[in-house]
Design an enzyme around this catalytic site. Structure first.
Site, PDB file in Angstrom:
ATOM      1  N   ARG A 112       0.769  -1.882   7.505  1.00 35.30           N
ATOM      2  CA  ARG A 112       1.172  -2.602   6.306  1.00 35.30           C
ATOM      3  C   ARG A 112       2.460  -2.011   5.735  1.00 35.30           C
ATOM      4  O   ARG A 112       3.305  -2.723   5.207  1.00 35.30           O
ATOM      5  CB  ARG A 112       0.059  -2.543   5.257  1.00 35.30           C
ATOM      6  N   ARG A 152     -13.117   2.128 -10.649  1.00 31.11           N
ATOM      7  CA  ARG A 152     -12.938   3.176  -9.637  1.00 31.11           C
ATOM      8  C   ARG A 152     -13.374   4.543 -10.116  1.00 31.11           C
ATOM      9  O   ARG A 152     -13.280   5.514  -9.369  1.00 31.11           O
ATOM     10  CB  ARG A 152     -11.462   3.289  -9.237  1.00 31.11           C
ATOM     11  N   LYS A 177      -9.746  -5.236   1.104  1.00 29.88           N
ATOM     12  CA  LYS A 177     -10.290  -5.793  -0.132  1.00 29.88           C
ATOM     13  C   LYS A 177      -9.464  -6.954  -0.669  1.00 29.88           C
ATOM     14  O   LYS A 177     -10.007  -7.970  -1.039  1.00 29.88           O
ATOM     15  CB  LYS A 177     -10.278  -4.740  -1.249  1.00 29.88           C
ATOM     16  N   ARG A 205       5.326  -1.234   1.003  1.00 28.34           N
ATOM     17  CA  ARG A 205       4.770  -0.738  -0.258  1.00 28.34           C
ATOM     18  C   ARG A 205       5.071   0.744  -0.389  1.00 28.34           C
ATOM     19  O   ARG A 205       4.823   1.513   0.530  1.00 28.34           O
ATOM     20  CB  ARG A 205       3.250  -0.980  -0.268  1.00 28.34           C
TER      21      ARG A 205
HETATM   22  P1  ADP Z   1      -5.530   0.525  -2.583  1.00 27.59           P
HETATM   23  O1  ADP Z   1      -6.960   0.152  -2.807  1.00 27.59           O
HETATM   24  O2  ADP Z   1      -5.068   0.227  -1.198  1.00 27.59           O
HETATM   25  O3  ADP Z   1      -5.186   1.914  -3.006  1.00 27.59           O
HETATM   26  P2  ADP Z   1      -4.627  -1.157  -4.839  1.00 27.59           P
HETATM   27  O4  ADP Z   1      -3.564  -2.188  -4.772  1.00 27.59           O
HETATM   28  O5  ADP Z   1      -6.003  -1.611  -5.160  1.00 27.59           O
HETATM   29  O6  ADP Z   1      -4.577  -0.442  -3.417  1.00 27.59           O
HETATM   30  O7  ADP Z   1      -4.208  -0.006  -5.883  1.00 27.59           O
HETATM   31  C1  ADP Z   1      -2.944   0.591  -5.836  1.00 27.59           C
HETATM   32  C2  ADP Z   1      -2.816   1.682  -6.903  1.00 27.59           C
HETATM   33  O8  ADP Z   1      -2.981   1.110  -8.201  1.00 27.59           O
HETATM   34  C3  ADP Z   1      -3.871   2.790  -6.836  1.00 27.59           C
HETATM   35  O9  ADP Z   1      -3.526   3.796  -5.916  1.00 27.59           O
HETATM   36  C4  ADP Z   1      -3.832   3.297  -8.298  1.00 27.59           C
HETATM   37  O10 ADP Z   1      -2.714   4.116  -8.539  1.00 27.59           O
HETATM   38  C5  ADP Z   1      -3.638   2.025  -9.082  1.00 27.59           C
HETATM   39  N1  ADP Z   1      -4.948   1.435  -9.460  1.00 27.59           N
HETATM   40  C6  ADP Z   1      -5.468   0.263  -9.050  1.00 27.59           C
HETATM   41  N2  ADP Z   1      -6.681   0.058  -9.595  1.00 27.59           N
HETATM   42  C7  ADP Z   1      -6.947   1.131 -10.380  1.00 27.59           C
HETATM   43  C8  ADP Z   1      -8.044   1.513 -11.187  1.00 27.59           C
HETATM   44  N3  ADP Z   1      -9.144   0.759 -11.305  1.00 27.59           N
HETATM   45  N4  ADP Z   1      -7.959   2.705 -11.834  1.00 27.59           N
HETATM   46  C9  ADP Z   1      -6.880   3.470 -11.739  1.00 27.59           C
HETATM   47  N5  ADP Z   1      -5.817   3.173 -10.982  1.00 27.59           N
HETATM   48  C10 ADP Z   1      -5.829   2.007 -10.301  1.00 27.59           C
END
Ligand code: ADP
Length: 193
Positions: A127, A88, A13, A133
């Site tokens: 990754r 989400r 994404k 990360r």
């Molecule tokens: P990924 O999709 O690979 O999990 P992201 O960088 O999009 O990675 O998100 C990393 C973390 O940030 C998630 O696991 C969550 O803890 C937090 N996060 C990101 N977006 C949201 C959201 N919309 N609602 C709640 N937590 C979020």
């Protein structure tokens, strides 16, 4: 253009969000990136978010919703935006609907980038080696995939019902996937208007 990019962890994404946003001249807003930047600065928001992120759990809706509402009120979002990783949860869908309604605007499309779970884990482990990360460990990856399946995957059906969803295969080279997304968006806009 007001777009959402959805998909499980590891579907690519983030990479696609930047490319698509650039193509349309709109800001790419990644909630994950904003949280990580806040964690790095150890801001109050970062300190709250970190415990959830490290465990592979979602940051609570009220925290995330307030952050996104603030970001979308910035002047650069007036003519469009691409949200990567938001909404989400069902509550986040409701909040985004309310924000858009207040601004008298609406979404143009929701892109779902799909990939097979084995491939997702493989990508996330790669990754982890490359970027280090903290949430890319075996156990936390598994949890993130579970949380996605339980909380976020059901949102696709909602957007499909609204006629907004375009599903794209995330397997393949970055530029090939980007082309698939762009064609899906073109098909969507000619079908919808
Ligand atoms: P990924 O999709 O690979 O999990 P992201 O960088 O999009 O990675 O998100 C990393 C973390 O940030 C998630 O696991 C969550 O803890 C937090 N996060 C990101 N977006 C949201 C959201 N919309 N609602 C709640 N937590 C979020």
């Amino acid at each position: 253009m007001r777009l959402l990019l959805m998909g499980p962890p590891g579907a690519g994404k983030g990479t696609q969000a930047v490319a698509i946003a650039e193509r349309f001249g709109i800001p790419a807003i990644s909630t994950g990136d904003i949280f990580r930047a806040n964690v790095a600065q150890q801001s109050p928001l970062g300190r709250t978010a970190q415990q959830y992120m490290d465990a592979g759990e979602y940051v609570p809706d009220e925290v995330t919703n307030a952050m996104v509402a603030g970001r979308l009120s910035d002047p650069d979002c007036a003519d469009g935006f691409l949200l990567d990783g938001y909404p989400r949860t069902l509550q986040q869908v409701d909040e985004l609907d309310a924000i858009l309604e207040r601004g008298d605007t609406a979404l143009d499309a929701v892109v779902l980038v799909e990939a097979d779970p084995g491939e997702l884990v493989r990508r996330l482990m790669l990754r982890a080696e490359a970027q280090g990360r903290v949430d890319d460990t075996d156990e936390v990856i598994r949890r993130r995939l579970e949380v996605y399946a339980a909380e976020t995957a059901p949102l696709a059906a909602q957007y499909a019902e609204r006629g907004l969803l375009a599903t794209v295969d995330g397997l393949g080279p970055v530029d090939v996937v980007a082309e698939r997304i762009l064609s899906a968006l073109v098909a969507k806009s000619s079908a919808g208007s």
